[in-house]
Design a protein around this motif. Structure first.
Motif, PDB file in Angstrom:
ATOM      1  N   ILE A 228     -19.336  61.539  20.037  1.00  0.00           N
ATOM      2  CA  ILE A 228     -17.958  61.873  20.525  1.00  0.00           C
ATOM      3  C   ILE A 228     -18.185  62.775  21.769  1.00  0.00           C
ATOM      4  CG2 ILE A 228     -16.213  63.514  19.876  1.00  0.00           C
ATOM      5  CD1 ILE A 228     -16.373  63.171  16.958  1.00  0.00           C
ATOM      6  N   ALA A 229     -19.076  63.694  21.601  1.00  0.00           N
ATOM      7  CA  ALA A 229     -19.351  64.543  23.005  1.00  0.00           C
ATOM      8  C   ALA A 229     -19.464  63.497  24.021  1.00  0.00           C
ATOM      9  CB  ALA A 229     -20.743  65.313  22.902  1.00  0.00           C
ATOM     10  N   ARG A 230     -20.432  62.518  24.116  1.00  0.00           N
ATOM     11  CA  ARG A 230     -20.723  61.621  25.329  1.00  0.00           C
ATOM     12  C   ARG A 230     -19.306  60.872  25.674  1.00  0.00           C
ATOM     13  NH1 ARG A 230     -26.111  61.305  26.526  1.00  0.00           N
ATOM     14  NH2 ARG A 230     -27.342  62.174  24.990  1.00  0.00           N
ATOM     15  N   GLU A 231     -18.568  60.545  24.720  1.00  0.00           N
ATOM     16  CA  GLU A 231     -17.236  59.943  25.101  1.00  0.00           C
ATOM     17  C   GLU A 231     -16.447  60.890  25.817  1.00  0.00           C
ATOM     18  OE1 GLU A 231     -14.649  56.881  24.898  1.00  0.00           O
ATOM     19  OE2 GLU A 231     -16.747  56.719  24.084  1.00  0.00           O
ATOM     20  N   LEU A 232     -16.261  62.168  25.355  1.00  0.00           N
ATOM     21  CA  LEU A 232     -15.648  63.076  26.184  1.00  0.00           C
ATOM     22  C   LEU A 232     -16.140  63.279  27.521  1.00  0.00           C
ATOM     23  CD1 LEU A 232     -14.916  65.867  23.323  1.00  0.00           C
ATOM     24  CD2 LEU A 232     -13.065  64.445  24.585  1.00  0.00           C
ATOM     25  N   ALA A 233     -17.598  63.170  27.830  1.00  0.00           N
ATOM     26  CA  ALA A 233     -17.981  63.647  28.893  1.00  0.00           C
ATOM     27  C   ALA A 233     -17.730  62.378  29.756  1.00  0.00           C
ATOM     28  CB  ALA A 233     -19.586  63.703  28.767  1.00  0.00           C
ATOM     29  N   ARG A 234     -17.182  61.427  29.441  1.00  0.00           N
ATOM     30  CA  ARG A 234     -16.785  60.365  30.604  1.00  0.00           C
ATOM     31  C   ARG A 234     -15.462  60.572  31.431  1.00  0.00           C
ATOM     32  NH1 ARG A 234     -18.067  55.123  26.852  1.00  0.00           N
ATOM     33  NH2 ARG A 234     -20.120  55.371  26.614  1.00  0.00           N
ATOM     34  N   ALA A 235     -14.810  61.379  30.867  1.00  0.00           N
ATOM     35  CA  ALA A 235     -13.577  61.715  31.476  1.00  0.00           C
ATOM     36  C   ALA A 235     -14.022  62.591  32.822  1.00  0.00           C
ATOM     37  CB  ALA A 235     -12.664  62.710  30.547  1.00  0.00           C
TER      38      ALA A 235
ATOM     39  N   GLN B  20     -22.470  72.034  25.645  1.00  0.00           N
ATOM     40  CA  GLN B  20     -21.095  72.873  25.360  1.00  0.00           C
ATOM     41  C   GLN B  20     -20.302  71.926  24.743  1.00  0.00           C
ATOM     42  OE1 GLN B  20     -20.081  73.724  29.452  1.00  0.00           O
ATOM     43  NE2 GLN B  20     -21.187  75.641  29.119  1.00  0.00           N
ATOM     44  N   LEU B  21     -20.235  70.648  25.025  1.00  0.00           N
ATOM     45  CA  LEU B  21     -19.225  69.431  24.132  1.00  0.00           C
ATOM     46  C   LEU B  21     -19.773  69.471  22.879  1.00  0.00           C
ATOM     47  CD1 LEU B  21     -19.195  66.874  27.169  1.00  0.00           C
ATOM     48  CD2 LEU B  21     -17.190  68.239  26.253  1.00  0.00           C
ATOM     49  N   ARG B  22     -21.124  69.241  22.657  1.00  0.00           N
ATOM     50  CA  ARG B  22     -21.458  69.342  21.301  1.00  0.00           C
ATOM     51  C   ARG B  22     -21.033  70.390  20.354  1.00  0.00           C
ATOM     52  NH1 ARG B  22     -26.670  67.626  23.775  1.00  0.00           N
ATOM     53  NH2 ARG B  22     -26.997  65.291  23.749  1.00  0.00           N
ATOM     54  N   ALA B  23     -21.193  71.401  20.804  1.00  0.00           N
ATOM     55  CA  ALA B  23     -20.766  72.640  20.222  1.00  0.00           C
ATOM     56  C   ALA B  23     -19.432  72.625  19.854  1.00  0.00           C
ATOM     57  CB  ALA B  23     -20.997  74.055  20.968  1.00  0.00           C
ATOM     58  N   ASP B  24     -18.635  72.219  21.053  1.00  0.00           N
ATOM     59  CA  ASP B  24     -17.122  72.098  20.794  1.00  0.00           C
ATOM     60  C   ASP B  24     -16.394  71.391  19.955  1.00  0.00           C
ATOM     61  OD1 ASP B  24     -16.997  74.445  22.695  1.00  0.00           O
ATOM     62  OD2 ASP B  24     -16.376  73.199  24.376  1.00  0.00           O
ATOM     63  N   VAL B  25     -17.045  70.130  19.915  1.00  0.00           N
ATOM     64  CA  VAL B  25     -16.876  68.885  19.095  1.00  0.00           C
ATOM     65  C   VAL B  25     -17.048  69.239  17.732  1.00  0.00           C
ATOM     66  CG1 VAL B  25     -17.649  66.707  18.329  1.00  0.00           C
ATOM     67  CG2 VAL B  25     -17.061  67.123  20.742  1.00  0.00           C
TER      68      VAL B  25
ATOM     69  N   LEU C 102     -14.472  69.894  14.827  1.00  0.00           N
ATOM     70  CA  LEU C 102     -14.434  68.930  13.405  1.00  0.00           C
ATOM     71  C   LEU C 102     -14.190  69.870  12.350  1.00  0.00           C
ATOM     72  CD1 LEU C 102     -16.923  66.198  14.472  1.00  0.00           C
ATOM     73  CD2 LEU C 102     -14.445  66.042  14.153  1.00  0.00           C
ATOM     74  N   LEU C 103     -14.983  70.825  12.174  1.00  0.00           N
ATOM     75  CA  LEU C 103     -14.936  72.090  10.976  1.00  0.00           C
ATOM     76  C   LEU C 103     -13.792  72.565  10.927  1.00  0.00           C
ATOM     77  CD1 LEU C 103     -18.920  72.923  11.436  1.00  0.00           C
ATOM     78  CD2 LEU C 103     -17.870  71.253   9.823  1.00  0.00           C
ATOM     79  N   THR C 104     -13.148  73.187  12.067  1.00  0.00           N
ATOM     80  CA  THR C 104     -12.155  74.070  12.010  1.00  0.00           C
ATOM     81  C   THR C 104     -10.873  73.337  11.900  1.00  0.00           C
ATOM     82  OG1 THR C 104     -12.005  74.314  14.349  1.00  0.00           O
ATOM     83  CG2 THR C 104     -13.367  75.899  12.883  1.00  0.00           C
ATOM     84  N   SER C 105     -10.774  71.805  11.834  1.00  0.00           N
ATOM     85  CA  SER C 105      -9.849  70.820  11.728  1.00  0.00           C
ATOM     86  C   SER C 105      -8.768  71.156  13.049  1.00  0.00           C
ATOM     87  CB  SER C 105      -9.008  71.062  10.612  1.00  0.00           C
ATOM     88  OG  SER C 105      -9.704  70.769   9.197  1.00  0.00           O
ATOM     89  N   ARG C 106      -9.177  71.341  13.910  1.00  0.00           N
ATOM     90  CA  ARG C 106      -8.368  71.649  15.219  1.00  0.00           C
ATOM     91  C   ARG C 106      -8.055  70.394  15.688  1.00  0.00           C
ATOM     92  NH1 ARG C 106     -11.742  75.674  18.752  1.00  0.00           N
ATOM     93  NH2 ARG C 106     -10.545  74.716  20.459  1.00  0.00           N
ATOM     94  N   GLY C 107      -9.029  69.357  15.679  1.00  0.00           N
ATOM     95  CA  GLY C 107      -8.756  68.115  16.107  1.00  0.00           C
ATOM     96  C   GLY C 107      -8.750  68.161  17.907  1.00  0.00           C
ATOM     97  N   SER C 108      -9.578  67.271  18.344  1.00  0.00           N
ATOM     98  CA  SER C 108      -9.928  67.118  19.851  1.00  0.00           C
ATOM     99  C   SER C 108      -9.314  65.818  20.287  1.00  0.00           C
ATOM    100  CB  SER C 108     -11.275  66.961  19.995  1.00  0.00           C
ATOM    101  OG  SER C 108     -12.042  66.034  19.283  1.00  0.00           O
ATOM    102  N   GLY C 109      -8.443  65.156  19.464  1.00  0.00           N
ATOM    103  CA  GLY C 109      -7.887  64.019  19.937  1.00  0.00           C
ATOM    104  C   GLY C 109      -8.796  62.831  20.340  1.00  0.00           C
ATOM    105  N   VAL C 110      -9.990  62.993  20.009  1.00  0.00           N
ATOM    106  CA  VAL C 110     -11.168  62.134  20.413  1.00  0.00           C
ATOM    107  C   VAL C 110     -10.994  60.777  19.705  1.00  0.00           C
ATOM    108  CG1 VAL C 110     -13.459  61.708  20.768  1.00  0.00           C
ATOM    109  CG2 VAL C 110     -12.443  63.843  21.341  1.00  0.00           C
TER     110      VAL C 110
END
Length: 196
Positions: free
Chosen positions: A128-135, A144-149, A153-161
């Motif tokens: 997921i982090a690598r997919e986001l990094a393509r933007a 940072q992306l891995r930590a945020d993802v 995922l754990l807080t159900s915030r949803g990243s839209g990924v």
């Protein structure tokens, strides 16, 4: 104070259980991380195996910590007499999650999981982090992306990924795969994995 106690315990384990490894450490031929790891793992073996374990450490003592730890894990697993699957099931009972406060408003969030579960989770977060990094507008580092993802995922915030597929490589002995042995398979990097 706690750190000093841990170091004293590890030094005592080296002196009593692994005298040749201790001598290498005193001579500067083995790194602090390697010496500490050896001291931690010798406690998993009966006293009758300490001499042999000490001898097996000598040829690999100078390896880089990551390689040394992988080799030591394999040595310990080979020397233990209780079946791997029994040990894994017993260890799985200790799975847990914990928080460790860091500095400046930060906290380490850790989860002790079975190797295969952790590998799947890590691969999922990484994909997921690598997919986001393509933007093109993404400025965060991969760490940072891995930590945020993970947090999303754990807080159900949803990243839209979008959902991504992940795979983890596992190899196993032929006899075990045929149901005729109890030797564990391996995840990437030589991590033993149970046969269940």
């Amino acid at each position: 104070e706690g750190t000093v106690r841990i170091w004293a315990h590890q030094a005592d384990a080296l002196i009593r259980s692994l005298p040749r490894t201790w001598q290498l450490f005193r001579d500067g031929s083995i790194s602090v991380p390697n010496a500490r790891f050896a001291a931690e793992r010798v406690g998993e073996l009966p006293e009758s195996a300490w001499y042999d374990f000490d001898a097996r450490l000598l040829p690999i003592a100078a390896l880089a910590p990551a390689r040394f730890q992988t080799r030591v894990r394999a040595v310990v697993d080979a020397m233990r007499t209780d079946p791997y699957l029994v040990r894994h099931r017993r260890a799985a009972e200790t799975r847990r999650q914990c928080l460790e406060r860091a500095n400046d408003g930060m906290t380490w969030f850790s989860v002790l999981l079975a190797d295969e579960v952790a590998a799947r989770a890590d691969a999922h977060v990484d994909a997921i982090a690598r997919e986001l990094a393509r933007a093109p507008e993404e400025t965060r580092t991969l760490d940072q992306l891995r930590a945020d993802v993970t947090a999303d995922l754990l807080t159900s915030r949803g990243s839209g990924v979008p959902a991504v597929s992940v795979s983890v490589a596992v190899t196993g002995p032929v006899l075990t795969l045929l149901g005729q042995g109890d030797h564990p398979g391996e995840l990437d990097g030589g991590i033993p994995i149970h046969t269940d």
